[in-house]
Design a protein around this motif. Structure first.
Motif, PDB file in Angstrom:
ATOM      1  N   HIS A 586       3.480  -0.085   5.724  1.00 30.95           N
ATOM      2  CA  HIS A 586       2.914  -0.533   6.960  1.00 30.95           C
ATOM      3  C   HIS A 586       1.881   0.195   7.890  1.00 30.95           C
ATOM      4  O   HIS A 586       1.170   0.181   8.492  1.00 30.95           O
ATOM      5  CB  HIS A 586       3.906  -1.371   8.028  1.00 30.95           C
ATOM      6  CG  HIS A 586       4.573  -2.576   7.392  1.00 30.95           C
ATOM      7  ND1 HIS A 586       5.878  -2.979   7.855  1.00 30.95           N
ATOM      8  CD2 HIS A 586       4.325  -3.487   6.489  1.00 30.95           C
ATOM      9  CE1 HIS A 586       5.995  -4.189   7.044  1.00 30.95           C
ATOM     10  NE2 HIS A 586       5.219  -4.255   6.400  1.00 30.95           N
ATOM     11  N   ALA A 587       2.186   1.696   7.652  1.00 28.88           N
ATOM     12  CA  ALA A 587       1.687   2.610   8.236  1.00 28.88           C
ATOM     13  C   ALA A 587       0.764   3.528   7.356  1.00 28.88           C
ATOM     14  O   ALA A 587      -0.361   4.216   7.796  1.00 28.88           O
ATOM     15  CB  ALA A 587       2.715   3.791   8.777  1.00 28.88           C
ATOM     16  N   LEU A 588       0.845   3.169   6.026  1.00 33.30           N
ATOM     17  CA  LEU A 588       0.055   4.273   5.017  1.00 33.30           C
ATOM     18  C   LEU A 588      -0.598   3.353   4.026  1.00 33.30           C
ATOM     19  O   LEU A 588       0.134   2.253   3.546  1.00 33.30           O
ATOM     20  CB  LEU A 588       1.148   5.232   4.382  1.00 33.30           C
ATOM     21  CG  LEU A 588       1.260   6.453   5.379  1.00 33.30           C
ATOM     22  CD1 LEU A 588       2.213   7.412   4.486  1.00 33.30           C
ATOM     23  CD2 LEU A 588       0.071   7.265   6.178  1.00 33.30           C
ATOM     24  N   PRO A 589      -1.702   3.590   3.588  1.00 28.76           N
ATOM     25  CA  PRO A 589      -2.458   2.936   2.286  1.00 28.76           C
ATOM     26  C   PRO A 589      -1.723   3.339   1.221  1.00 28.76           C
ATOM     27  O   PRO A 589      -2.463   4.269   0.372  1.00 28.76           O
ATOM     28  CB  PRO A 589      -3.826   2.985   2.316  1.00 28.76           C
ATOM     29  CG  PRO A 589      -3.969   4.311   3.306  1.00 28.76           C
ATOM     30  CD  PRO A 589      -2.746   4.355   4.094  1.00 28.76           C
ATOM     31  N   LEU A 590      -0.548   2.895   0.672  1.00 31.69           N
ATOM     32  CA  LEU A 590      -0.107   3.355  -0.378  1.00 31.69           C
ATOM     33  C   LEU A 590      -0.672   2.840  -1.772  1.00 31.69           C
ATOM     34  O   LEU A 590      -0.926   1.710  -1.751  1.00 31.69           O
ATOM     35  CB  LEU A 590       1.576   3.144  -0.315  1.00 31.69           C
ATOM     36  CG  LEU A 590       2.318   3.620   0.880  1.00 31.69           C
ATOM     37  CD1 LEU A 590       3.819   3.289   0.577  1.00 31.69           C
ATOM     38  CD2 LEU A 590       2.292   5.261   0.751  1.00 31.69           C
ATOM     39  N   LEU A 591      -0.277   3.775  -2.743  1.00 25.28           N
ATOM     40  CA  LEU A 591      -0.764   3.153  -4.238  1.00 25.28           C
ATOM     41  C   LEU A 591       0.546   2.733  -4.787  1.00 25.28           C
ATOM     42  O   LEU A 591       1.240   3.781  -5.378  1.00 25.28           O
ATOM     43  CB  LEU A 591      -1.412   4.428  -4.829  1.00 25.28           C
ATOM     44  CG  LEU A 591      -2.822   4.961  -4.229  1.00 25.28           C
ATOM     45  CD1 LEU A 591      -3.448   6.150  -5.090  1.00 25.28           C
ATOM     46  CD2 LEU A 591      -3.853   3.608  -4.170  1.00 25.28           C
ATOM     47  N   GLY A 592       0.975   1.818  -4.919  1.00 31.12           N
ATOM     48  CA  GLY A 592       2.120   1.450  -5.296  1.00 31.12           C
ATOM     49  C   GLY A 592       3.191   1.322  -4.378  1.00 31.12           C
ATOM     50  O   GLY A 592       3.017   1.366  -3.171  1.00 31.12           O
ATOM     51  N   ALA A 593       4.534   0.776  -4.856  1.00 24.43           N
ATOM     52  CA  ALA A 593       5.650   0.539  -3.987  1.00 24.43           C
ATOM     53  C   ALA A 593       6.204   2.048  -3.463  1.00 24.43           C
ATOM     54  O   ALA A 593       6.156   3.054  -4.220  1.00 24.43           O
ATOM     55  CB  ALA A 593       6.737  -0.283  -4.386  1.00 24.43           C
ATOM     56  N   SER A 594       6.818   2.139  -2.404  1.00 28.37           N
ATOM     57  CA  SER A 594       7.437   3.131  -1.702  1.00 28.37           C
ATOM     58  C   SER A 594       8.914   3.374  -2.478  1.00 28.37           C
ATOM     59  O   SER A 594       9.624   2.379  -2.653  1.00 28.37           O
ATOM     60  CB  SER A 594       7.744   3.229  -0.382  1.00 28.37           C
ATOM     61  OG  SER A 594       8.311   4.066   0.237  1.00 28.37           O
TER      62      SER A 594
END
Length: 863
Positions: A586-594
């Protein structure tokens, strides 16, 4: 015979100035753009390096902290080391300045770098930073409080006369102070102010802190021995960096290298197009002069001499274009440096106003590249002239193309291109990917005869319905290579234009989407000016809590920006502390799941650049980072943090890498709860102006900060400003794209013009057979539309393939970030229609000139 052939070649070039001018102009533009980019970047990097050397002085080594500032008590320890002959403390900070004129209108603010130094150590360490007293100034002003000495660019930006007694208002963070100008310093580069280090610490509240310590070593002392000695001392700060003073310039050189190489390669794209236009012009020239070349062969010209004749023409075109390109490139570089500085939109040399550093070696290199491109373009026509059979050529037979087009060469080049695109970068530059793009372009153009043959076979049933259609198709079937030459210029220019259009559109769309992810709040508050890193942490935790309790504010999210230098010689990695739990997506444009963080570990989220530069991977620990964070446990003993990489995110701002950590972990590890930025969510119904007024009133009451010390902006304004910076950064790319399109359209005109003018006898014969002028023009225009349409389809498809390599290979290998492929179909359709219209109009216009009375009279030449 050799002299006669040279004269003949020169006379032929003089008889066809327009056609040859197009080819020479293409070479000229390629050389000019490539040389201009090289001169601009070389001048900017040289000026930046000299400014860094002037401001950093001439020490052997510089000691700095990997994170934050150095403690002042460390200076005595370092100065006492047996390997050190002399040590000098330095405090640097970023500020903004304006003239303090009581009762007058405030002047514009100027970004200023303030250097606090020991005046007694400057003559040996940094002589260009040694203050020079203004006439009438007290000689003790070197050590006076609130007294600064400006370099020439700072005085000019502030509108101060040399030696003038002036007062400035300096703002660093939320602190605004008044200083007196007592003289100048000789250092060049960006605006700079020098003052006594003790006065700087007192003035800006930085007591006990140092930015770096400059060191002169004893004769024969080795840096590695000093490093081992210092690291063994008790209380030595973890990760302290000991590096030569030129490392800052080396870091900028490394960061800007990919940008500079990409610009140079894009500029050399024009040379590629120019080489193909030389090929197109000379191929048509050889076809038109086939009887002349056959007569020369009968008169004794050997195949090698015929080869040399065409190559001589190519070399002359390349030499003329290169000479003009060197002159034009020098002028463009000088103009760009005067109007734009050395930035070219990349942001690596901001604040630097370099003078042109002309290089004869660079001019010679790019001039030779232009000649080489022209010779490469003229090689295949020269080979055709060499292999010419004199007897059939004199009779005008044996020239028809009966062999089927072979596609294996083009397919082989495309396959090799695909394999090269899979290779890693070489020395941090995607050299294999650039070669892959070149092979892809050459392979696609090599497939043109096969594509033309395929399309002609599909159109055969339609052409049988009318004599004019059948006439156009029959000629095209016998002249497949000529048709491929005619549309080759379209394919070469359009494919590159399409690739650049798709790449820029993909990048811009990805940046726009990224901004939406990293700017969740409607409003943001930060210190005004150019404050960065730990200097930007100006909001204490008490103030953040009071802002959150304001009636107009529904929610506050404190953000912290710091940095850590993980490896010497590399630029520091940005360290962002913000609320990330419970879901970092929700805070970062992640590449894939955390990934879930194991118990007892500290979760980290690294940008793509960190993955490429430091070789870390999600799901692994990062021990190298742990030594920079040593939180004090309750028992008072140091503990090393254990970091776990929980995910990778996209960051389009920091090419040198960024790390995101949850704010609670940051506070626990460092004990520093200050914030650099505040993200604000107003309550429903509260206007932005209401929130702004309330927050600024609180800042004035609690922090003593005036309104001009804070920057209050909306997410929409940040987005608009960021996209404007993006467009400015790619302004050079837009110009290169426009040049490629212009060269391609010139190529269309040259190819069709030469072909139509060479068919005057054919048009005269058709007129004798009863075809009207309108019918002949209809045939010519239809051919132009058909061939340009074929070239447009091929160029668009080839451009999309090149764009895939640029987006998914060149960009990640150059800048260490990925983006999604976005195809602007509307813009590509408009571009394709413009090219088809230009080709059709050119064919019609040249056909109109060739289908007149001269065409009818030209039939007599065969009687």
């Amino acid at each position: 015979m050799a002299g006669f052939l040279r004269t003949l070649s020169w006379q032929d070039m003089r008889r066809n100035p327009g056609r040859n001018l197009v080819a020479a102009a293409a070479v000229m533009l390629g050389v000019a753009l490539a040389l201009a980019v090289h001169l601009i970047n070389a001048s900017a990097l040289d000026e930046f390096s000299r400014a860094v050397r002037a401001a950093g002085g001439q020490p052997d080594l510089q000691l700095s902290a990997a994170r934050g500032a150095l403690p002042e008590q460390l200076f005595a320890t370092v100065a006492a080391a047996p390997q050190v002959a002399r040590a000098a403390p330095v405090l640097e900070l970023a500020a903004t300045a304006r003239q303090d004129a009581p009762g007058g209108a405030p002047s514009a603010r100027v970004a200023l770098r303030v250097v606090g130094a020991d005046a007694l150590a400057l003559p040996a360490m940094a002589p260009q930073l040694m203050p020079r007293l203004a006439p009438g100034a007290d000689r003790l002003a070197l050590f006076a409080p609130a007294t600064v000495f400006l370099n020439a660019s700072a005085a000019q930006a502030l509108g101060l006369q040399p030696g003038a007694d002036a007062r400035l208002a300096l703002q660093a963070g939320l602190r605004q102070v008044q200083v007196r100008v007592a003289g100048s310093v000789a250092a060049g580069g960006a605006p700079l102010a020098v003052m006594d280090i003790g006065a700087a610490q007192d003035l800006f509240g930085r007591g006990g802190e140092l930015t770096r310590i400059d060191l002169l070593l004893q004769p024969g002392a080795r840096p590695d021995a000093l490093q081992r000695h210092l690291a063994a001392l008790p209380g030595w700060p973890p990760g302290a960096v000991l590096a030569p003073p030129g490392s800052a310039a080396a870091q900028v050189d490394q960061l800007s290298r990919a940008y500079r190489v990409n610009l140079t390669v894009l500029a050399l794209v024009a040379l590629f197009t120019g080489a193909f236009l030389v090929y197109s012009v000379l191929a048509l020239s050889v076809a038109r002069r086939t009887p002349q070349l056959a007569l020369l062969a009968v008169l004794g010209a050997t195949p090698r001499q015929r080869l040399a004749l065409v190559l001589l023409e190519a070399g002359l075109l390349g030499a003329l274009g290169s000479a003009a390109g060197v002159a034009l490139g020098t002028g463009l570089a000088a103009l760009a440096l005067r109007l734009l500085g050395g930035d070219l939109g990349g942001g690596y040399f901001s604040g630097v106003q370099p003078a042109l550093q002309w290089s004869g070696a660079a001019a010679l290199l790019y001039g030779l590249l232009g000649v080489a491109a022209a010779l490469a373009g003229g090689w295949w026509p020269a080979r055709a002239a060499q292999r010419l059979a004199p007897a059939p050529a004199l009779k005008g037979v044996g020239l028809a193309e009966t062999r089927a087009a072979r596609a294996w060469v083009g397919l082989l080049l495309i396959a090799a291109s695909a394999l090269l695109a899979l290779l890693p970068p070489i020395f941090g530059i995607p050299l294999a990917a650039y070669v892959s793009v070149g092979l892809l372009l050459v392979g696609g153009i090599a497939l043109l005869p096969w594509l033309v043959q395929l399309l002609l076979g599909l159109l055969a049933p339609l052409a049988a319905r009318g004599p004019l259609r059948l006439l156009a198709l029959a000629r095209a079937q016998r002249q497949r290579a000529s048709a491929a030459v005619a549309v080759g210029g379209v394919v070469a220019a359009l494919s590159l234009s399409v690739a650049l259009t798709v790449m820029v559109a993909s990048f811009r769309t990805s940046v726009d989407q990224w901004l939406g992810g990293v700017l969740p709040a409607p409003l943001y508050l930060r210190a005004a000016g150019s404050v960065a890193g730990d200097d930007a942490a100006v909001f204490p935790p008490d103030f953040v809590g009071q802002v959150e309790r304001l009636p107009a504010v529904a929610r506050v999210q404190p953000l912290r920006v710091s940095s850590v230098q993980i490896a010497p010689g590399r630029a520091p990695v940005a360290l962002l502390a913000r609320p990330l739990l419970p879901d970092a997506s929700h805070a970062l444009p992640l590449l894939g799941a955390s990934l879930p963080v194991p118990p007892g570990r500290v979760g980290l989220y690294v940008s793509e650049a960190v993955v490429d530069l430091y070789g870390v991977r999600p799901g692994a620990d990062w021990p190298a980072l742990s030594e920079f964070f040593r939180p004090v446990a309750q028992a008072g003993q140091a503990q090393a943090a254990s970091f776990f990489i929980a995910g990778v995110w996209r960051d389009y701002v920091r090419q040198h890498g960024a790390i995101a950590i949850d704010r609670q972990d940051w506070v626990r590890l460092t004990g520093d709860a200050r914030a650099s930025d505040l993200a604000l969510w107003p309550v429903p119904g509260a206007s932005d102006e209401t929130v702004r007024a309330a927050v600024l009133a609180l800042a004035r009451a609690q922090l003593g900060a005036e309104g001009e010390a804070l920057e209050f902006t909306s997410a929409g304004a940040i987005r608009a400003r960021s996209l404007a910076i993006f467009d400015r950064s790619f302004a050079v790319t837009y110009w290169l794209q426009a040049v490629a399109i212009a060269i391609g359209l010139f190529g269309v005109a040259a190819s069709f013009g030469a072909q139509v003018l060479a068919r005057r006898k054919e048009f005269g014969l058709l007129a004798h057979l009863g075809l009207t002028r309108r019918q002949i023009l209809a045939v010519v225009a239809a051919e132009g539309a058909a061939w340009t349409a074929v070239g447009t389809v091929a160029g668009t498809l080839l451009g999309l393939a090149v764009a895939v390599v640029l987006v998914h290979v060149v960009n990640p290998q150059s800048f260490h970030w990925t983006m999604d492929l976005t195809v602007p179909w509307a813009r590509l359709a408009a571009l394709a229609l413009a090219v088809v219209a230009a080709g059709t109009l050119t064919a019609w216009a040249t056909g109109r000139m060739a289908a007149g009375r001269d065409a009818v009279m030209a039939v007599k030449e065969d009687w």
